[in-house]
Design a protein around this motif. Structure first.
Motif, PDB file in Angstrom:
ATOM      1  N   ASN A  29       0.820  -1.216   0.000  1.00  0.00           N
ATOM      2  CA  ASN A  29       0.000   0.000   0.000  1.00  0.00           C
ATOM      3  C   ASN A  29       0.853   1.266   0.000  1.00  0.00           C
ATOM      4  O   ASN A  29       0.386   2.334  -0.376  1.00  0.00           O
ATOM      5  CB  ASN A  29      -0.941   0.022   1.213  1.00  0.00           C
ATOM      6  N   ASN A  30       2.124   1.139   0.425  1.00  0.00           N
ATOM      7  CA  ASN A  30       3.015   2.303   0.474  1.00  0.00           C
ATOM      8  C   ASN A  30       3.638   2.633  -0.879  1.00  0.00           C
ATOM      9  O   ASN A  30       4.162   3.726  -1.068  1.00  0.00           O
ATOM     10  CB  ASN A  30       4.128   2.067   1.498  1.00  0.00           C
ATOM     11  N   ILE A  31       3.587   1.681  -1.821  1.00  0.00           N
ATOM     12  CA  ILE A  31       4.276   1.899  -3.093  1.00  0.00           C
ATOM     13  C   ILE A  31       3.376   1.736  -4.319  1.00  0.00           C
ATOM     14  O   ILE A  31       3.726   2.175  -5.397  1.00  0.00           O
ATOM     15  CB  ILE A  31       5.489   0.948  -3.235  1.00  0.00           C
ATOM     16  N   VAL A  32       2.229   1.121  -4.148  1.00  0.00           N
ATOM     17  CA  VAL A  32       1.380   0.826  -5.297  1.00  0.00           C
ATOM     18  C   VAL A  32       0.642   2.088  -5.750  1.00  0.00           C
ATOM     19  O   VAL A  32       0.451   3.031  -4.977  1.00  0.00           O
ATOM     20  CB  VAL A  32       0.369  -0.290  -4.934  1.00  0.00           C
ATOM     21  N   ASP A  33       0.240   2.103  -7.021  1.00  0.00           N
ATOM     22  CA  ASP A  33      -0.554   3.221  -7.534  1.00  0.00           C
ATOM     23  C   ASP A  33      -1.852   3.338  -6.750  1.00  0.00           C
ATOM     24  O   ASP A  33      -2.424   2.342  -6.295  1.00  0.00           O
ATOM     25  CB  ASP A  33      -0.881   3.006  -9.016  1.00  0.00           C
ATOM     26  N   ALA A  34      -2.344   4.558  -6.628  1.00  0.00           N
ATOM     27  CA  ALA A  34      -3.547   4.815  -5.819  1.00  0.00           C
ATOM     28  C   ALA A  34      -4.747   4.013  -6.299  1.00  0.00           C
ATOM     29  O   ALA A  34      -5.578   3.592  -5.497  1.00  0.00           O
ATOM     30  CB  ALA A  34      -3.868   6.301  -5.835  1.00  0.00           C
TER      31      ALA A  34
ATOM     32  N   LYS B 166      -4.833   1.079  -7.315  1.00  0.00           N
ATOM     33  CA  LYS B 166      -4.690  -0.354  -7.041  1.00  0.00           C
ATOM     34  C   LYS B 166      -4.792  -0.684  -5.556  1.00  0.00           C
ATOM     35  O   LYS B 166      -4.785  -1.850  -5.170  1.00  0.00           O
ATOM     36  CB  LYS B 166      -3.339  -0.859  -7.561  1.00  0.00           C
ATOM     37  N   ILE B 167      -4.884   0.323  -4.707  1.00  0.00           N
ATOM     38  CA  ILE B 167      -4.922   0.077  -3.263  1.00  0.00           C
ATOM     39  C   ILE B 167      -6.149  -0.742  -2.879  1.00  0.00           C
ATOM     40  O   ILE B 167      -6.099  -1.569  -1.970  1.00  0.00           O
ATOM     41  CB  ILE B 167      -4.873   1.415  -2.488  1.00  0.00           C
ATOM     42  N   TRP B 168      -7.269  -0.545  -3.583  1.00  0.00           N
ATOM     43  CA  TRP B 168      -8.479  -1.296  -3.274  1.00  0.00           C
ATOM     44  C   TRP B 168      -8.219  -2.793  -3.318  1.00  0.00           C
ATOM     45  O   TRP B 168      -8.766  -3.561  -2.505  1.00  0.00           O
ATOM     46  CB  TRP B 168      -9.602  -0.928  -4.258  1.00  0.00           C
ATOM     47  N   LEU B 169      -7.372  -3.224  -4.272  1.00  0.00           N
ATOM     48  CA  LEU B 169      -7.110  -4.655  -4.438  1.00  0.00           C
ATOM     49  C   LEU B 169      -6.318  -5.210  -3.261  1.00  0.00           C
ATOM     50  O   LEU B 169      -6.573  -6.328  -2.797  1.00  0.00           O
ATOM     51  CB  LEU B 169      -6.357  -4.892  -5.752  1.00  0.00           C
ATOM     52  N   ASN B 170      -5.360  -4.420  -2.765  1.00  0.00           N
ATOM     53  CA  ASN B 170      -4.604  -4.864  -1.589  1.00  0.00           C
ATOM     54  C   ASN B 170      -5.524  -5.046  -0.384  1.00  0.00           C
ATOM     55  O   ASN B 170      -5.426  -6.032   0.350  1.00  0.00           O
ATOM     56  CB  ASN B 170      -3.507  -3.853  -1.250  1.00  0.00           C
ATOM     57  N   TYR B 171      -6.423  -4.084  -0.182  1.00  0.00           N
ATOM     58  CA  TYR B 171      -7.359  -4.207   0.937  1.00  0.00           C
ATOM     59  C   TYR B 171      -8.301  -5.389   0.746  1.00  0.00           C
ATOM     60  O   TYR B 171      -8.691  -6.045   1.709  1.00  0.00           O
ATOM     61  CB  TYR B 171      -8.151  -2.908   1.113  1.00  0.00           C
ATOM     62  N   TYR B 172      -8.664  -5.653  -0.494  1.00  0.00           N
ATOM     63  CA  TYR B 172      -9.531  -6.799  -0.784  1.00  0.00           C
ATOM     64  C   TYR B 172      -8.851  -8.106  -0.350  1.00  0.00           C
ATOM     65  O   TYR B 172      -9.452  -8.944   0.328  1.00  0.00           O
ATOM     66  CB  TYR B 172      -9.869  -6.834  -2.272  1.00  0.00           C
ATOM     67  N   TYR B 173      -7.569  -8.260  -0.741  1.00  0.00           N
ATOM     68  CA  TYR B 173      -6.852  -9.483  -0.369  1.00  0.00           C
ATOM     69  C   TYR B 173      -6.557  -9.539   1.129  1.00  0.00           C
ATOM     70  O   TYR B 173      -6.561 -10.616   1.736  1.00  0.00           O
ATOM     71  CB  TYR B 173      -5.565  -9.625  -1.182  1.00  0.00           C
ATOM     72  N   LEU B 174      -6.310  -8.392   1.736  1.00  0.00           N
ATOM     73  CA  LEU B 174      -6.144  -8.363   3.194  1.00  0.00           C
ATOM     74  C   LEU B 174      -7.427  -8.819   3.885  1.00  0.00           C
ATOM     75  O   LEU B 174      -7.383  -9.522   4.906  1.00  0.00           O
ATOM     76  CB  LEU B 174      -5.769  -6.949   3.654  1.00  0.00           C
ATOM     77  N   GLY B 175      -8.566  -8.451   3.315  1.00  0.00           N
ATOM     78  CA  GLY B 175      -9.832  -8.922   3.860  1.00  0.00           C
ATOM     79  C   GLY B 175      -9.973 -10.420   3.749  1.00  0.00           C
ATOM     80  O   GLY B 175     -10.426 -11.094   4.693  1.00  0.00           O
ATOM     81  N   LYS B 176      -9.585 -10.979   2.606  1.00  0.00           N
ATOM     82  CA  LYS B 176      -9.678 -12.430   2.433  1.00  0.00           C
ATOM     83  C   LYS B 176      -8.779 -13.168   3.418  1.00  0.00           C
ATOM     84  O   LYS B 176      -9.144 -14.223   3.943  1.00  0.00           O
ATOM     85  CB  LYS B 176      -9.309 -12.801   0.995  1.00  0.00           C
ATOM     86  N   ILE B 177      -7.609 -12.596   3.687  1.00  0.00           N
ATOM     87  CA  ILE B 177      -6.702 -13.201   4.659  1.00  0.00           C
ATOM     88  C   ILE B 177      -7.295 -13.121   6.060  1.00  0.00           C
ATOM     89  O   ILE B 177      -7.296 -14.096   6.813  1.00  0.00           O
ATOM     90  CB  ILE B 177      -5.323 -12.507   4.608  1.00  0.00           C
ATOM     91  N   ALA B 178      -7.827 -11.956   6.422  1.00  0.00           N
ATOM     92  CA  ALA B 178      -8.374 -11.750   7.765  1.00  0.00           C
ATOM     93  C   ALA B 178      -9.629 -12.564   8.025  1.00  0.00           C
ATOM     94  O   ALA B 178      -9.932 -12.886   9.180  1.00  0.00           O
ATOM     95  CB  ALA B 178      -8.667 -10.264   7.984  1.00  0.00           C
TER      96      ALA B 178
END
Length: 197
Positions: free
Chosen positions: A20-25, A27-39
């Protein structure tokens, strides 16, 4: 194997959070989506927070919310399928959690889940059809926030957020079913695609 799987999930979580610190703005939604799947596997409330952030970042990126989606359509608006997937995931994760933990559901946790679902009912996915999120005014956003607060006050007044676990659980399941129907109405190809696999 269980320990290895747990370590792998933890490593994946760290990677997505760091990204989330380096990805384009956009694309951040996708990181949070996968973090949700992990959690989802350990903390439903954290998973819902991540899915909510994913939904918010989709809106900030300019996602559109048409009332009908076509899987084989040659024309797609911006992030319409992704927005539907996040909305679906919020509610499917809650249903899975309730099914797996039916014997140990606490009213406090159910009340917190209810708050997430109430906000999801007021999300851009539900309330907007063809209006891009970059056209939303501050007044419209504040109006949505005020409606969420009003809904929560109403739930408290009705006794829904009290310690009546079974009643609260029943209401949550109903809200999730309504969301699933909402997704099917938006994307009818879900029904047809089931038979292709």
């Amino acid at each position: 194997m269980k320990q290895h799987r747990k370590r792998s999930y933890e490593q994946a979580r760290v990677c997505f959070e760091s990204a989330n610190n380096i990805v384009d703005a956009d694309k951040i939604w996708l990181n949070y989506y996968y973090l949700g799947k992990i959690a989802e596997r350990s903390n439903i409330l954290q998973a819902l927070r991540y899915y909510e952030l994913s939904d918010l970042h989709l809106a900030l990126t300019g996602a559109t919310y048409p009332c009908r989606l076509g899987y084989y359509s040659s024309y797609y608006t911006r992030y319409e399928i992704e927005a539907l997937e996040v909305h679906y995931r919020i509610h499917s994760s809650v249903l899975k959690y309730i099914r797996r933990n039916s014997d140990k559901l606490s009213p406090k946790t159910l009340s917190q889940i209810m708050a997430f679902l109430t906000r999801a009912e007021r999300s851009f996915f539900v309330e907007q059809m063809e209006l891009p999120s970059d056209e939303f005014t501050d007044e419209e956003i504040m109006e949505d926030v005020n409606e969420v607060v009003t809904d929560l006050i109403g739930l408290v007044s009705d006794g829904i957020l009290e310690s009546d676990g079974p009643r609260l659980c029943q209401r949550i399941v109903q809200m999730c079913q309504e969301a699933m129907n909402r997704c099917l109405k938006r994307f009818l190809d879900h029904e047809r695609r089931e038979y292709y696999f």
